[in-house]
Design a protein around this motif. Structure first.
Motif, short mmCIF file in Angstrom:
data_model
loop_
_atom_site.label_atom_id
_atom_site.label_comp_id
_atom_site.label_asym_id
_atom_site.label_seq_id
_atom_site.Cartn_x
_atom_site.Cartn_y
_atom_site.Cartn_z
N UNK A 218 0.83 -1.21 0.00
CA UNK A 218 0.00 0.00 0.00
C UNK A 218 0.86 1.26 0.00
N UNK A 219 1.83 1.32 0.92
CA UNK A 219 2.70 2.49 0.98
C UNK A 219 3.58 2.59 -0.27
N UNK A 220 3.93 1.43 -0.84
CA UNK A 220 4.71 1.45 -2.07
C UNK A 220 3.94 2.05 -3.23
N UNK A 221 2.65 1.70 -3.34
CA UNK A 221 1.81 2.25 -4.41
C UNK A 221 1.69 3.77 -4.26
N UNK A 222 1.46 4.23 -3.03
CA UNK A 222 1.34 5.67 -2.80
C UNK A 222 2.68 6.38 -3.04
N UNK A 223 3.79 5.71 -2.73
CA UNK A 223 5.11 6.30 -3.01
C UNK A 223 5.36 6.41 -4.51
N UNK A 224 4.90 5.40 -5.26
CA UNK A 224 5.03 5.46 -6.72
C UNK A 224 4.22 6.62 -7.29
N UNK A 225 3.01 6.83 -6.76
CA UNK A 225 2.20 7.97 -7.20
C UNK A 225 2.92 9.28 -6.88
N UNK A 226 3.56 9.35 -5.70
CA UNK A 226 4.33 10.53 -5.34
C UNK A 226 5.46 10.78 -6.34
N UNK A 227 6.17 9.72 -6.72
CA UNK A 227 7.27 9.88 -7.69
C UNK A 227 6.74 10.32 -9.06
N UNK A 228 5.58 9.81 -9.44
CA UNK A 228 5.00 10.23 -10.73
C UNK A 228 4.66 11.72 -10.69
N UNK A 229 4.09 12.18 -9.57
CA UNK A 229 3.79 13.61 -9.45
C UNK A 229 5.07 14.44 -9.46
N UNK A 230 6.13 13.93 -8.81
CA UNK A 230 7.41 14.64 -8.82
C UNK A 230 7.97 14.76 -10.23
N UNK A 231 7.91 13.67 -10.97
CA UNK A 231 8.43 13.69 -12.34
C UNK A 231 7.65 14.70 -13.19
N UNK A 232 6.31 14.66 -13.04
CA UNK A 232 5.48 15.58 -13.82
C UNK A 232 5.78 17.04 -13.46
N UNK B 14 3.53 8.74 3.51
CA UNK B 14 3.46 7.33 3.09
C UNK B 14 4.83 6.84 2.61
N UNK B 15 5.57 7.71 1.94
CA UNK B 15 6.91 7.33 1.51
C UNK B 15 7.85 7.12 2.69
N UNK B 16 7.68 7.96 3.71
CA UNK B 16 8.48 7.79 4.94
C UNK B 16 8.20 6.44 5.58
N UNK B 17 6.92 6.08 5.70
CA UNK B 17 6.56 4.81 6.32
C UNK B 17 7.02 3.63 5.46
N UNK B 18 6.98 3.79 4.14
CA UNK B 18 7.45 2.71 3.26
C UNK B 18 8.92 2.40 3.52
N UNK B 19 9.74 3.42 3.63
CA UNK B 19 11.17 3.21 3.88
C UNK B 19 11.40 2.51 5.21
N UNK B 20 10.62 2.86 6.22
CA UNK B 20 10.79 2.24 7.54
C UNK B 20 10.30 0.80 7.53
#
Length: 572
Positions: free
Chosen positions: A127-141, A263-269
């Protein structure tokens, strides 16, 4: 026996020991075995030491670069991102190699740790990985709009991180339970590289997240209310005022990925914790005890979930009002919003403390045995729980000292003091409740003893010629008895004892309470800066450092408590 006879016997025994077929040869295999085991221990210690050195060096270098990248020095954000890209690529290559090697090598993973990587932990990682991927997509855009005037590394980094999240999520989903027995030292080094990479990414994200809220104000007394989000964009975003985005959607994507940072923070932990458990399990030979087949069910559990949902909804409502008020320039409305936030948190923490006392009291009359088996997962859970709670303890005690030293004047200071004291009490009670629950054996159903009559046993005085008829007559009766027994067992299984029900109600309520206490600070609530008593007492620079160190651990504590409470709920 004369002295001469004793000498003769001793000489005879000595000759037998020295001969190849003598008694002394029996000891030789033991010596060889002990030396082999000693060599294995030495190899294992060497692997642990080398992997530990790799982890420490990467983390220290990462800390230095993170600290420098967000300071007024010549090391820039792209320099930090180049370092992160290198270790991410190395980690990804190792995970791909490990996956291919274990798939092609027979008996590469003989043993599995049934306690490691439970389904809810891997589900949370996904779940956190999917939200982190969405975050990276927004960053790229967003970052593509600055390519004409800023470094291309800032676009390459989220692309590489996105691929890394995909590879790592698949890796942990498949291999989280592995106790690898081949290439153990390489595996240990690779797992420590994975652990340090995730912690370096965590430090970077936490540093950026801290700048959202803790940009030094431009006022001379440094005691004003802080608003960091707009300042964050110019501080950690792209370029300066001269670098303009080439498309109109940059600001929208920036606001979007800001809310996905927690969510990205929690994914890393989560990934760091799973890598550590795999590292501890490398070379481990498990006893083969299967994990208890425990299913999630909310049957007969009503009060805890209902009260917890009401608490979450109320907390979200007050949090939204608080965030809206903080964006306005009206100081009176800000003070009312801070007061409402303090009151809501006091209610949440007080109710959680009362429910934890009830759950702890049930443990006193609960006669389940304590778990005797040692496993790295449980040890890590307890260590992370206690260690992460220190962050919130630090914030609470610093607030208590500052408020008491200033005589707690005003209703906001009194509410702040009450919240800090209750938070200390709640943390201590909750730690005890969770640790005690993690160390208890799961409940086992005790079925009632039922006596079945054997239709084939003849009563005294019965004719042997009537055996066949007797069996036919009693067959429907025995089927009826078995059906009745099955129905009785099924009815028994769905009923929870009062101890089990109370524990499940408490766990469900505490779980939802920790979710709302995670949500508010993770998504921007900063009463530590919106209420300025601590800022005036400790001065801004010191208080900002305390908050930026303690708050991330406090946020992680709440999320880790949710995972631990879910496990206690299942075993209750």
């Amino acid at each position: 026996m004369t002295a001469k006879d004793r000498e003769t016997e001793e000489a005879h025994l000595s000759n037998n020991i020295n001969t190849p077929g003598g008694t002394g040869s029996v000891c030789e295999p033991d010596l060889n075995i002990s030396s082999t085991e000693h060599g294995r221990d030495r190899g294992r210690n060497w692997g642990w030491m080398l992997s530990g050195i790799i982890c420490i060096n990467i983390l220290m270098l990462g800390c230095a670069l993170v600290s420098s990248a967000y300071s007024n020095v010549k090391i820039s954000t792209p320099d930090l991102q180049i370092f992160l890209i290198i270790i991410i690529l190395l980690t990804s290559v190792w995970m791909v190699y490990y996956t291919i090697y274990t798939a092609r090598t027979e008996d590469a993973v003989v043993y599995k740790d049934s306690h490691a990587g439970p389904i809810w932990l891997r589900g949370g990682l996904v779940l956190f990985g999917i939200l982190s991927i969405i975050m990276d997509i927004f960053k790229i855009a967003s970052y593509v709009g600055y390519l004409h005037c800023d470094s291309a590394v800032k676009v390459a980094f989220p692309v590489v991180q996105l691929v890394f999240i995909l590879v790592q999520t698949y890796f942990f989903w498949i291999h989280a339970k592995d106790c690898v027995q081949l290439q153990k030292n390489i595996s240990r080094c690779g797992l420590m590289l994975t652990l340090s990479t995730n912690l370096a990414l965590w430090m970077t994200t936490v540093a950026e997240e801290s700048l959202h809220q803790t940009t030094v104000p431009d006022y001379p007394n440094n005691s004003t209310k802080l608003s960091g989000r707009s300042l964050y964009i110019s501080r950690t975003g792209y370029g300066d005022n001269k670098c303009k985005c080439s498309h109109s959607s940059c600001s929208i994507f920036k606001e979007a990925y800001y809310y996905l940072y927690p969510f990205n923070i929690e994914y890393s932990l989560f990934a760091s914790a799973m890598a550590y458990v795999m590292w501890k399990n490398a070379g481990r030979v498990t006893g083969g005890h299967a994990h208890h087949n425990i299913k999630f069910s909310l049957k007969d559990v009503v009060v805890g979930p209902v009260l917890g949902v009401l608490l979450v909804v109320s907390g979200l409502a007050t949090f939204i009002v608080y965030e809206i008020a903080m964006k306005k320039d009206d100081d009176e409305k800000k003070d009312r919003a801070v007061m409402m936030h303090f009151v809501m948190n006091i209610v949440i923490v007080a109710l959680m403390s009362v429910s934890t006392v009830i759950g702890s009291a049930v443990y006193k009359v609960d006669h389940r045995e304590h778990v005797s088996e040692k496993n790295p997962t449980r040890s890590l859970d307890v260590g992370l729980l206690v260690g992460a709670s220190l962050g919130q303890f630090i914030l609470s005690y610093f607030s208590i000292v500052a408020t008491v030293a200033t005589s707690a004047k005003g209703y906001l200071n009194r509410l702040n003091l009450a919240l800090a004291i209750l938070m200390v009490v709640q943390l201590g009670l909750q730690n005890f409740f969770i640790i005690e629950g993690l160390h208890r054996e799961p409940f086992h159903e005790v079925l009632p003893v039922t006596v079945l009559s054997n239709p084939y046993v003849l009563e005294s005085g019965k004719d042997l010629s009537n055996i066949k008829g007797s069996v036919k007559d009693t067959k429907p009766s025995s089927e009826h008895t078995a059906h009745s027994l099955h129905g009785h067992i099924a009815e028994h299984r769905v009923k929870l004892s009062w101890k089990r029900r109370v524990l499940k109600e408490v766990c469900a309520f505490l779980l939802l309470g920790n979710i709302i206490l995670w949500t508010m600070p993770a998504f921007g609530a900063r009463p530590q800066f919106d209420h300025d008593t601590e800022t005036k007492f400790y001065k801004f620079s010191m208080w900002a450092a305390i908050v930026n160190v303690g708050l991330p651990f406090g946020i992680f504590y709440r999320m880790h408590s949710v995972a631990s409470l879910f496990e206690v709920f299942l075993t209750s």
